[in-house]
Design a protein around this motif. Structure first.
Motif, PDB file in Angstrom:
ATOM      1  N   TYR A   1       0.824  -1.208   0.000  1.00 18.21           N
ATOM      2  CA  TYR A   1       0.000   0.000   0.000  1.00 18.21           C
ATOM      3  C   TYR A   1       0.863   1.265   0.000  1.00 18.21           C
ATOM      4  N   CYS A   2       1.952   1.232   0.777  1.00 18.30           N
ATOM      5  CA  CYS A   2       2.833   2.396   0.887  1.00 18.30           C
ATOM      6  C   CYS A   2       4.081   1.987   1.654  1.00 18.30           C
ATOM      7  N   SER A   3       4.983   2.937   1.867  1.00 17.99           N
ATOM      8  CA  SER A   3       6.182   2.658   2.657  1.00 17.99           C
ATOM      9  C   SER A   3       5.833   2.592   4.133  1.00 17.99           C
ATOM     10  N   ARG A   4       6.764   2.074   4.946  1.00 14.52           N
ATOM     11  CA  ARG A   4       6.502   1.977   6.381  1.00 14.52           C
ATOM     12  C   ARG A   4       6.384   3.362   7.016  1.00 14.52           C
ATOM     13  N   ARG A   5       7.183   4.299   6.532  1.00 12.13           N
ATOM     14  CA  ARG A   5       7.118   5.662   7.062  1.00 12.13           C
ATOM     15  C   ARG A   5       5.759   6.289   6.765  1.00 12.13           C
ATOM     16  N   LYS A   6       5.264   6.088   5.537  1.00  6.39           N
ATOM     17  CA  LYS A   6       3.949   6.612   5.182  1.00  6.39           C
ATOM     18  C   LYS A   6       2.858   5.898   5.987  1.00  6.39           C
ATOM     19  N   ALA A   7       3.059   4.604   6.246  1.00  2.00           N
ATOM     20  CA  ALA A   7       2.093   3.850   7.050  1.00  2.00           C
ATOM     21  C   ALA A   7       1.962   4.458   8.449  1.00  2.00           C
ATOM     22  N   ASP A   8       3.093   4.862   9.023  1.00  2.00           N
ATOM     23  CA  ASP A   8       3.062   5.517  10.338  1.00  2.00           C
ATOM     24  C   ASP A   8       2.167   6.760  10.294  1.00  2.00           C
ATOM     25  N   GLU A   9       2.307   7.556   9.225  1.00  2.00           N
ATOM     26  CA  GLU A   9       1.517   8.776   9.097  1.00  2.00           C
ATOM     27  C   GLU A   9       0.019   8.448   9.018  1.00  2.00           C
ATOM     28  N   LEU A  10      -0.311   7.430   8.226  1.00  2.00           N
ATOM     29  CA  LEU A  10      -1.718   7.038   8.082  1.00  2.00           C
ATOM     30  C   LEU A  10      -2.302   6.576   9.412  1.00  2.00           C
ATOM     31  N   ILE A  11      -1.492   5.836  10.167  1.00  2.00           N
ATOM     32  CA  ILE A  11      -1.933   5.342  11.478  1.00  2.00           C
ATOM     33  C   ILE A  11      -2.155   6.509  12.434  1.00  2.00           C
ATOM     34  N   PHE A  12      -1.189   7.432  12.493  1.00  2.00           N
ATOM     35  CA  PHE A  12      -1.319   8.581  13.386  1.00  2.00           C
ATOM     36  C   PHE A  12      -2.489   9.477  12.991  1.00  2.00           C
ATOM     37  N   ASP A  13      -2.843   9.482  11.697  1.00  2.00           N
ATOM     38  CA  ASP A  13      -3.958  10.307  11.218  1.00  2.00           C
ATOM     39  C   ASP A  13      -5.315   9.643  11.436  1.00  2.00           C
ATOM     40  N   GLY A  14      -5.318   8.451  12.027  1.00  2.00           N
ATOM     41  CA  GLY A  14      -6.571   7.776  12.337  1.00  2.00           C
ATOM     42  C   GLY A  14      -7.259   7.134  11.150  1.00  2.00           C
ATOM     43  N   LEU A  15      -6.481   6.829  10.102  1.00  2.00           N
ATOM     44  CA  LEU A  15      -7.055   6.266   8.882  1.00  2.00           C
ATOM     45  C   LEU A  15      -6.956   4.745   8.813  1.00  2.00           C
ATOM     46  N   VAL A  16      -6.406   4.132   9.874  1.00  2.00           N
ATOM     47  CA  VAL A  16      -6.204   2.681   9.876  1.00  2.00           C
ATOM     48  C   VAL A  16      -7.058   2.035  10.962  1.00  2.00           C
ATOM     49  N   THR A  17      -7.746   0.964  10.584  1.00  2.00           N
ATOM     50  CA  THR A  17      -8.523   0.210  11.564  1.00  2.00           C
ATOM     51  C   THR A  17      -8.060  -1.241  11.592  1.00  2.00           C
TER      52      THR A  17
ATOM     53  N   SER B   1      -4.230 -13.014   8.059  1.00  2.00           N
ATOM     54  CA  SER B   1      -5.324 -13.973   7.879  1.00  2.00           C
ATOM     55  C   SER B   1      -6.203 -14.114   9.122  1.00  2.00           C
ATOM     56  N   VAL B   2      -5.848 -13.416  10.197  1.00  2.00           N
ATOM     57  CA  VAL B   2      -6.671 -13.432  11.410  1.00  2.00           C
ATOM     58  C   VAL B   2      -7.325 -12.069  11.626  1.00  2.00           C
ATOM     59  N   ASN B   3      -6.494 -10.999  11.608  1.00  2.00           N
ATOM     60  CA  ASN B   3      -7.004  -9.650  11.805  1.00  2.00           C
ATOM     61  C   ASN B   3      -7.349  -8.997  10.465  1.00  2.00           C
ATOM     62  N   GLU B   4      -8.404  -8.192  10.471  1.00  2.00           N
ATOM     63  CA  GLU B   4      -8.772  -7.435   9.274  1.00  2.00           C
ATOM     64  C   GLU B   4      -8.203  -6.026   9.398  1.00  2.00           C
ATOM     65  N   VAL B   5      -7.329  -5.673   8.478  1.00  2.00           N
ATOM     66  CA  VAL B   5      -6.711  -4.343   8.481  1.00  2.00           C
ATOM     67  C   VAL B   5      -7.277  -3.544   7.311  1.00  2.00           C
ATOM     68  N   ARG B   6      -7.727  -2.323   7.621  1.00  2.00           N
ATOM     69  CA  ARG B   6      -8.243  -1.432   6.581  1.00  2.00           C
ATOM     70  C   ARG B   6      -7.513  -0.093   6.641  1.00  2.00           C
ATOM     71  N   VAL B   7      -7.254   0.470   5.448  1.00  2.00           N
ATOM     72  CA  VAL B   7      -6.709   1.821   5.344  1.00  2.00           C
ATOM     73  C   VAL B   7      -7.709   2.639   4.551  1.00  2.00           C
ATOM     74  N   SER B   8      -8.199   3.707   5.168  1.00  2.00           N
ATOM     75  CA  SER B   8      -9.255   4.518   4.540  1.00  2.00           C
ATOM     76  C   SER B   8     -10.428   3.633   4.110  1.00  2.00           C
ATOM     77  N   ASN B   9     -10.750   2.677   4.958  1.00  2.00           N
ATOM     78  CA  ASN B   9     -11.867   1.736   4.789  1.00  2.00           C
ATOM     79  C   ASN B   9     -11.638   0.710   3.673  1.00  2.00           C
ATOM     80  N   LYS B  10     -10.408   0.620   3.169  1.00  2.00           N
ATOM     81  CA  LYS B  10     -10.093  -0.378   2.151  1.00  2.00           C
ATOM     82  C   LYS B  10      -9.326  -1.528   2.800  1.00  2.00           C
ATOM     83  N   ILE B  11      -9.826  -2.756   2.630  1.00  2.00           N
ATOM     84  CA  ILE B  11      -9.144  -3.921   3.185  1.00  2.00           C
ATOM     85  C   ILE B  11      -7.822  -4.140   2.441  1.00  2.00           C
TER      86      ILE B  11
END
Length: 234
Positions: free
Chosen positions: A12-28, A44-54
């Motif tokens: 989806y993106c780099s790890r650094r960008k992932a940190d930003e998305l997480i801090f911005d509350g866009l990851v569930t 395969s156990v947890n469902e991870v979504r970024v901006s509501n996209k699995i």
């Protein structure tokens, strides 16, 4: 696996960008907003979504080298442009993204991948990854300005940027090989402009020892296993 690493390995993106998305509350994670990049998730156990996209892990990453033409954006989308480097690739590589930037009016070597860890390694300033460019300017660079470029030039009124400069043989003598380890927006153009020079043409030809070789403008190729290992070991 750490949440930021999971997102990076999904392509989806780099790890650094992932940190930003997480801090911005866009990851569930399992429907709950998660603000901690170190949260452990189980594929395969947890469902991870970024901006509501699995998103799911990519088990086989792609690594490509492209000779980017002038006029193409390195970003994946921009409302002000209609030509993007991803459009130069077959549909099966639609999960890759550029490693770093190369300005729309510049051309040459651009790496693309869906490997977030490698992207992080090659773009994080602490790793001092050297990029080599062939730069044509509007007049001859005098020795005093060459020393200034190598010792550091201020751009954007706050950054001191340095470059190693070598004369590149040409008919008019206004062509140089420029080496930088930073990657600020339009850095080389701004460095020369700060000293009264205009960059006429800028082509990236190498990242560390990985060279563009004879790859033609607009063409791409897959990196070899040895090239991928070389980049991973930097």
């Amino acid at each position: 696996m750490r949440l930021n690493k999971y997102i990076a390995r999904s392509g989806y993106c780099s790890r650094r960008k992932a940190d930003e998305l997480i801090f911005d509350g866009l990851v569930t994670v399992d429907g709950q907003v998660c603000s901690n990049p170190a949260t452990q998730v189980e594929p395969s156990v947890n469902e991870v979504r970024v901006s509501n996209k699995i998103i799911n892990l990519i088990h086989n990453n792609d690594y490509l080298m492209l000779n980017k033409p002038i006029g193409y954006m390195s970003s994946l989308n921009d409302p002000h442009y209609d030509k993007f480097v991803i459009d130069l690739l077959p549909e099966k590589y639609n999960t890759v993204y550029p490693i770093g930037r190369l300005d729309v009016d510049s051309h040459g070597l651009l790496l693309l991948t869906n490997d977030g860890d490698l992207t992080y390694k090659l773009t994080h300033p602490k790793n001092n990854i050297v990029k080599e460019y062939i730069v044509s300017i509007d007049k001859k660079l005098n020795s005093e300005d060459l020393k200034k470029l190598e010792s550091g030039v201020m751009i954007d009124n706050k950054y001191i940027c340095k470059a190693k400069i070598k004369v590149h043989p040409s008919k008019n003598g206004f062509r140089y090989r420029v080496y930088i380890s930073e990657g600020r927006n339009r850095q080389i153009r701004k460095m020369f402009a700060a000293l009264g020079y205009e960059v006429i043409d800028l082509m990236r030809v190498a990242i560390e020892e990985l060279s563009i070789g004879d790859l033609k403008t607009g063409e791409f190729r897959l990196l070899t296993e040895s090239e991928i290992k070389y980049l991973e070991d930097l």
